[in-house]
Scaffold this motif. Structure first.
Motif, mmCIF file in Angstrom:
data_model
loop_
_atom_site.group_PDB
_atom_site.id
_atom_site.type_symbol
_atom_site.label_atom_id
_atom_site.label_comp_id
_atom_site.label_asym_id
_atom_site.label_seq_id
_atom_site.Cartn_x
_atom_site.Cartn_y
_atom_site.Cartn_z
ATOM 1 N N ALA A 1 -23.072 16.860 -15.420
ATOM 2 C CA ALA A 1 -22.374 16.135 -14.357
ATOM 3 C C ALA A 1 -22.822 14.671 -14.302
ATOM 4 O O ALA A 1 -22.002 13.756 -14.193
ATOM 5 C CB ALA A 1 -22.623 16.814 -13.009
ATOM 6 N N ILE A 2 -24.131 14.462 -14.391
ATOM 7 C CA ILE A 2 -24.671 13.098 -14.338
ATOM 8 C C ILE A 2 -24.210 12.282 -15.542
ATOM 9 O O ILE A 2 -23.758 11.138 -15.414
ATOM 10 C CB ILE A 2 -26.208 13.127 -14.271
ATOM 11 N N MET A 3 -24.305 12.879 -16.730
ATOM 12 C CA MET A 3 -23.923 12.158 -17.941
ATOM 13 C C MET A 3 -22.416 11.920 -18.011
ATOM 14 O O MET A 3 -21.957 10.896 -18.509
ATOM 15 C CB MET A 3 -24.411 12.917 -19.183
ATOM 16 N N ASN A 4 -21.625 12.868 -17.509
ATOM 17 C CA ASN A 4 -20.178 12.666 -17.433
ATOM 18 C C ASN A 4 -19.851 11.477 -16.546
ATOM 19 O O ASN A 4 -18.984 10.650 -16.873
ATOM 20 C CB ASN A 4 -19.502 13.925 -16.854
ATOM 21 N N PHE A 5 -20.544 11.382 -15.408
ATOM 22 C CA PHE A 5 -20.321 10.276 -14.469
ATOM 23 C C PHE A 5 -20.641 8.939 -15.123
ATOM 24 O O PHE A 5 -19.861 7.976 -15.040
ATOM 25 C CB PHE A 5 -21.183 10.491 -13.224
ATOM 26 N N ILE A 6 -21.787 8.874 -15.803
ATOM 27 C CA ILE A 6 -22.187 7.623 -16.463
ATOM 28 C C ILE A 6 -21.189 7.252 -17.559
ATOM 29 O O ILE A 6 -20.759 6.100 -17.675
ATOM 30 C CB ILE A 6 -23.608 7.749 -17.043
ATOM 31 N N GLY A 7 -20.801 8.238 -18.350
ATOM 32 C CA GLY A 7 -19.848 7.982 -19.429
ATOM 33 C C GLY A 7 -18.506 7.503 -18.913
ATOM 34 O O GLY A 7 -17.871 6.622 -19.505
ATOM 35 N N ARG B 1 -11.980 3.410 -11.333
ATOM 36 C CA ARG B 1 -13.041 3.859 -12.238
ATOM 37 C C ARG B 1 -14.089 4.684 -11.494
ATOM 38 O O ARG B 1 -14.480 5.776 -11.937
ATOM 39 C CB ARG B 1 -13.711 2.661 -12.915
ATOM 40 N N VAL B 2 -14.527 4.182 -10.354
ATOM 41 C CA VAL B 2 -15.572 4.877 -9.596
ATOM 42 C C VAL B 2 -15.050 6.207 -9.051
ATOM 43 O O VAL B 2 -15.731 7.237 -9.138
ATOM 44 C CB VAL B 2 -16.081 3.990 -8.441
ATOM 45 N N ALA B 3 -13.839 6.205 -8.511
ATOM 46 C CA ALA B 3 -13.277 7.431 -7.939
ATOM 47 C C ALA B 3 -13.115 8.516 -9.002
ATOM 48 O O ALA B 3 -13.455 9.687 -8.772
ATOM 49 C CB ALA B 3 -11.932 7.125 -7.275
ATOM 50 N N CYS B 4 -12.604 8.132 -10.178
ATOM 51 C CA CYS B 4 -12.404 9.114 -11.248
ATOM 52 C C CYS B 4 -13.733 9.610 -11.808
ATOM 53 O O CYS B 4 -13.876 10.789 -12.136
ATOM 54 C CB CYS B 4 -11.550 8.512 -12.363
ATOM 55 N N ALA B 5 -14.706 8.715 -11.916
ATOM 56 C CA ALA B 5 -16.031 9.127 -12.400
ATOM 57 C C ALA B 5 -16.668 10.116 -11.435
ATOM 58 O O ALA B 5 -17.271 11.118 -11.858
ATOM 59 C CB ALA B 5 -16.925 7.903 -12.565
#
Length: 338
Positions: free
Chosen positions: A50-56, A227-231
């Motif tokens: 989840a964390i890495m998906n968000f960063i990516g 970008r932030v909302a989708c991440a």
């Protein structure tokens, strides 16, 4: 409230829902091998993914721009049938993609969120304006990426595993497994990161497309709030997890050992990130599953359960046409109300 505003708000909500569902639908892609080899406990693997998906998801936008403009020109969506038609097309496409994703998740089928989204956009647009509305150059480019990326991943997985066999042929099996199990923590994180760089951008592209169709944006740049909302949606969805698909991807294709898992993770991450760098959306499901098959074939061709692979390929083939038909039906349904 203005009709086009209502539809656009619905599109944003549906796009974030699609990203959320994509997160838990495709969580298995990034962590299936590391969970199968017990390199990571499922809960820890899901949180890390989840964390890495968000960063990516926050890192790149090229794929989002491709989704926004390469399948259908968003600037022409409203020129053929009225002010709200383009927005209704996008809403119908998202409804179809979400429905198919939920169905395949429920039955534990590793279907492709990319295929269903692209098929849905094309189907809804064709229902509204006929085949002439498609941007064939961009659409065919995306289809080629979806078609060839699994074969590339199969080849890369085969080569990666073959290289590992040569490099570690004289190494103690226990020490090798222990080392690769530790390595898998890093490769799973890398895999989740690349997943975010490609998959999360698809919803960004859809929202951008909707803003253009509504006349609230004049270029294809992805706004920061999008970008932030989708991440966030992708990260939260990933945290929910997709354990049914983990079982299929991580165990039913072949018996996975740490060295196999590390080779598959590195192979698929390389292919996905390569596609992201050239702004092409690919199916992370297809790429990762194909990389596992390639790794298995390099070790022992008969060790791959090709029957499961055939069922997965059949699902891949039918996803685009089914999604297109569903999206067309949703378009005609929504056009009765808007």
């Amino acid at each position: 409230m203005d009709t086009i505003l209502i539809i656009t708000i619905l599109v944003v909500i549906f796009a974030l829902a699609f990203d959320f569902i994509n997160g838990f639908h495709d969580t298995a892609n990034a962590i299936a091998t590391s969970v199968s080899t017990r390199a990571l406990p499922p809960r820890v693997a899901v949180i890390m993914a989840a964390i890495m998906n968000f960063i990516g998801a926050l890192t790149f936008v090229g794929v989002a721009k491709a989704i926004a403009s390469d399948i259908v020109d968003p600037f022409s969506l409203n020129t053929f049938a009225g002010d709200v038609t383009g927005s209704v097309v996008i809403l119908a496409a998202l409804s179809s993609a979400i429905t198919w994703n939920l169905l395949t998740w429920y039955y534990g089928i590793p279907s492709s969120s990319s295929h269903t989204l692209i098929g849905s956009i094309a189907g809804a647009a064709i229902a509204a304006a006929g085949f002439g509305i498609l941007n064939y150059t961009g659409f065919l480019k995306i289809l080629q990426a979806l078609l060839f990326s699994p074969f590339i991943a199969l080849f890369v997985g085969f080569c990666m595993m073959s290289l590992f066999k040569v490099l570690f042929k004289n190494t103690n099996l226990y020490k090798t497994n222990k080392g690769f199990r530790t390595m898998q923590i890093g490769t799973a994180a890398l895999q989740a990161f690349t997943h975010g760089t490609n998959d999360a951008q698809k919803a960004m592209g859809i929202i951008t497309m909707a803003l253009i169709a509504a006349g609230w944006q004049t270029g294809d740049d992805v706004q920061d709030w999008v970008r932030v909302a989708c991440a966030l949606a992708m990260g939260l969805g990933t945290s929910v997890g997709g354990y049914k698909i983990i079982k299929t991807v991580g165990g039913k294709i072949m018996k996975i050992r740490p060295v196999n898992g590390a080779a598959a993770d590195l192979s698929s991450a390389t292919v996905i990130f390569g596609a992201t760098m050239i702004h092409l959306p690919v199916s992370t499901t297809h790429v990762i599953s194909s990389a596992i098959m390639g790794v298995g074939a390099a070790q022992r061709v008969k060790g791959v359960r090709w029957g499961v692979a055939r069922k997965m390929v059949l699902t891949w083939i039918i996803t685009i046409p089914i999604s297109a038909v569903m999206a067309g039906c949703f378009y005609f349904l929504y056009s009765l109300f808007f």
